[in-house]
Design a protein around this motif. Structure first.
Motif, PDB file in Angstrom:
ATOM      1  N   LEU A   6      57.399  65.611  59.736  1.00  0.00           N
ATOM      2  CA  LEU A   6      58.500  64.800  59.047  1.00  0.00           C
ATOM      3  C   LEU A   6      57.876  64.570  57.912  1.00  0.00           C
ATOM      4  O   LEU A   6      56.856  64.486  57.451  1.00  0.00           O
ATOM      5  N   HIS A   7      58.889  64.435  56.904  1.00  0.00           N
ATOM      6  CA  HIS A   7      58.577  63.984  55.536  1.00  0.00           C
ATOM      7  C   HIS A   7      57.611  64.873  54.719  1.00  0.00           C
ATOM      8  O   HIS A   7      57.548  66.159  54.898  1.00  0.00           O
ATOM      9  N   ASP A   8      56.435  64.328  54.251  1.00  0.00           N
ATOM     10  CA  ASP A   8      55.294  64.987  53.643  1.00  0.00           C
ATOM     11  C   ASP A   8      54.177  65.281  54.340  1.00  0.00           C
ATOM     12  O   ASP A   8      53.022  65.224  53.886  1.00  0.00           O
ATOM     13  N   ARG A   9      54.377  65.042  55.729  1.00  0.00           N
ATOM     14  CA  ARG A   9      53.126  65.575  56.719  1.00  0.00           C
ATOM     15  C   ARG A   9      53.063  66.901  56.827  1.00  0.00           C
ATOM     16  O   ARG A   9      54.097  67.632  56.895  1.00  0.00           O
ATOM     17  N   ILE A  10      51.996  67.177  57.328  1.00  0.00           N
ATOM     18  CA  ILE A  10      51.477  68.737  57.619  1.00  0.00           C
ATOM     19  C   ILE A  10      50.735  68.672  58.764  1.00  0.00           C
ATOM     20  O   ILE A  10      50.128  67.833  59.054  1.00  0.00           O
ATOM     21  N   LEU A  11      50.690  69.855  59.731  1.00  0.00           N
ATOM     22  CA  LEU A  11      49.927  69.901  60.640  1.00  0.00           C
ATOM     23  C   LEU A  11      48.853  70.845  60.360  1.00  0.00           C
ATOM     24  O   LEU A  11      48.923  72.134  59.787  1.00  0.00           O
ATOM     25  N   VAL A  12      47.648  70.629  60.706  1.00  0.00           N
ATOM     26  CA  VAL A  12      46.422  71.507  60.201  1.00  0.00           C
ATOM     27  C   VAL A  12      45.922  71.823  61.282  1.00  0.00           C
ATOM     28  O   VAL A  12      45.164  70.888  62.449  1.00  0.00           O
ATOM     29  N   ARG A  13      45.178  72.856  61.334  1.00  0.00           N
ATOM     30  CA  ARG A  13      43.958  73.409  62.337  1.00  0.00           C
ATOM     31  C   ARG A  13      42.771  73.413  61.717  1.00  0.00           C
ATOM     32  O   ARG A  13      42.657  74.149  60.708  1.00  0.00           O
ATOM     33  N   ARG A  14      41.723  72.762  62.007  1.00  0.00           N
ATOM     34  CA  ARG A  14      40.467  72.829  61.360  1.00  0.00           C
ATOM     35  C   ARG A  14      39.840  74.312  61.508  1.00  0.00           C
ATOM     36  O   ARG A  14      40.078  74.937  62.520  1.00  0.00           O
ATOM     37  N   ALA A  42      51.996  73.873  60.146  1.00  0.00           N
ATOM     38  CA  ALA A  42      53.480  73.573  59.826  1.00  0.00           C
ATOM     39  C   ALA A  42      53.607  72.395  58.881  1.00  0.00           C
ATOM     40  O   ALA A  42      52.674  71.645  58.314  1.00  0.00           O
ATOM     41  N   VAL A  43      54.660  72.254  58.133  1.00  0.00           N
ATOM     42  CA  VAL A  43      54.819  71.563  57.089  1.00  0.00           C
ATOM     43  C   VAL A  43      56.306  70.723  57.237  1.00  0.00           C
ATOM     44  O   VAL A  43      57.119  71.326  57.861  1.00  0.00           O
ATOM     45  N   GLY A  44      56.280  69.441  56.744  1.00  0.00           N
ATOM     46  CA  GLY A  44      57.542  68.794  56.763  1.00  0.00           C
ATOM     47  C   GLY A  44      58.456  69.170  55.568  1.00  0.00           C
ATOM     48  O   GLY A  44      57.970  69.895  54.849  1.00  0.00           O
ATOM     49  N   PRO A  45      59.721  68.697  55.468  1.00  0.00           N
ATOM     50  CA  PRO A  45      60.706  69.174  54.479  1.00  0.00           C
ATOM     51  C   PRO A  45      59.968  68.637  53.057  1.00  0.00           C
ATOM     52  O   PRO A  45      60.642  69.130  52.150  1.00  0.00           O
ATOM     53  N   GLY A  46      59.493  67.446  53.152  1.00  0.00           N
ATOM     54  CA  GLY A  46      58.883  66.975  51.774  1.00  0.00           C
ATOM     55  C   GLY A  46      59.444  65.473  51.668  1.00  0.00           C
ATOM     56  O   GLY A  46      60.199  65.079  52.382  1.00  0.00           O
ATOM     57  N   LEU A  57      57.095  70.176  49.340  1.00  0.00           N
ATOM     58  CA  LEU A  57      55.687  70.417  49.208  1.00  0.00           C
ATOM     59  C   LEU A  57      54.995  71.399  48.564  1.00  0.00           C
ATOM     60  O   LEU A  57      55.721  72.641  48.636  1.00  0.00           O
ATOM     61  N   ASP A  58      53.671  71.169  48.091  1.00  0.00           N
ATOM     62  CA  ASP A  58      53.183  72.274  47.398  1.00  0.00           C
ATOM     63  C   ASP A  58      52.610  73.306  48.210  1.00  0.00           C
ATOM     64  O   ASP A  58      52.174  74.400  48.081  1.00  0.00           O
ATOM     65  N   ASP A  81      42.978  70.619  69.481  1.00  0.00           N
ATOM     66  CA  ASP A  81      42.871  69.611  68.579  1.00  0.00           C
ATOM     67  C   ASP A  81      43.214  70.169  67.245  1.00  0.00           C
ATOM     68  O   ASP A  81      42.759  71.057  66.739  1.00  0.00           O
ATOM     69  N   LEU A  82      44.205  69.357  66.766  1.00  0.00           N
ATOM     70  CA  LEU A  82      44.925  69.591  65.462  1.00  0.00           C
ATOM     71  C   LEU A  82      44.878  68.226  64.559  1.00  0.00           C
ATOM     72  O   LEU A  82      44.488  67.035  65.310  1.00  0.00           O
ATOM     73  N   LEU A  83      45.425  68.237  63.251  1.00  0.00           N
ATOM     74  CA  LEU A  83      45.502  66.977  62.697  1.00  0.00           C
ATOM     75  C   LEU A  83      46.682  66.793  62.066  1.00  0.00           C
ATOM     76  O   LEU A  83      47.352  67.987  61.499  1.00  0.00           O
ATOM     77  N   ILE A  84      47.294  65.782  61.827  1.00  0.00           N
ATOM     78  CA  ILE A  84      48.312  65.467  60.927  1.00  0.00           C
ATOM     79  C   ILE A  84      48.228  64.645  59.859  1.00  0.00           C
ATOM     80  O   ILE A  84      47.558  63.517  60.024  1.00  0.00           O
ATOM     81  N   MET A  85      48.418  64.993  58.621  1.00  0.00           N
ATOM     82  CA  MET A  85      47.983  64.360  57.378  1.00  0.00           C
ATOM     83  C   MET A  85      49.283  64.524  56.511  1.00  0.00           C
ATOM     84  O   MET A  85      49.966  65.300  56.530  1.00  0.00           O
ATOM     85  N   LYS A  86      49.070  63.391  55.591  1.00  0.00           N
ATOM     86  CA  LYS A  86      50.100  63.442  54.297  1.00  0.00           C
ATOM     87  C   LYS A  86      49.508  64.422  53.155  1.00  0.00           C
ATOM     88  O   LYS A  86      48.454  64.894  53.116  1.00  0.00           O
TER      89      LYS A  86
END
Length: 104
Positions: A6-14, A42-46, A57-58, A81-86
């Motif tokens: 959601l929002h400006d969050r992104i899902l990242v795999r190390r 994955a990326v949120g809509p912004g 998002l950029d 194992d994944l990360l969610i970050m802004k």
């Protein structure tokens, strides 16, 4: 499982780091640090601006990024194992040519 941030969050795999140093020294698992490089899954809509408009998002899916050592929240989805970050936790996007030089 499909996951949409959601929002400006992104899902990242190390992205796993090298097992050896440039000098050929093998790094044991106990001495390794968590990689600070990842692939955006994955990326949120912004984020919404002050007027309520969505700021896109950029970063986009497939980008290789650098982020801070303590950035994001670690989660497990489908056993991975994944990360969610802004997006603001991202320091930069690694361009394809730069990624090839780093790997070499």
């Amino acid at each position: 499982m499909a996951f949409r941030p959601l929002h400006d969050r992104i899902l990242v795999r190390r992205v796993e780091s090298e097992e050896k140093t440039k000098g050929g020294i093998i790094i044991p698992d106990t001495a390794k640090e968590k990689p600070q490089e990842g692939e955006v899954l994955a990326v949120g809509p912004g984020a919404r601006g002050e007027q309520g408009q969505i700021q896109p998002l950029d970063v986009k899916v497939g980008d290789r990024i650098l982020f801070g050592k303590w950035s994001g929240t670690e989660i497990k989805i489908d056993g991975e194992d994944l990360l969610i970050m802004k997006e603001s936790d991202v320091m930069g996007i690694i361009e394809a040519r730069a990624a090839e030089k780093i790997a070499a």
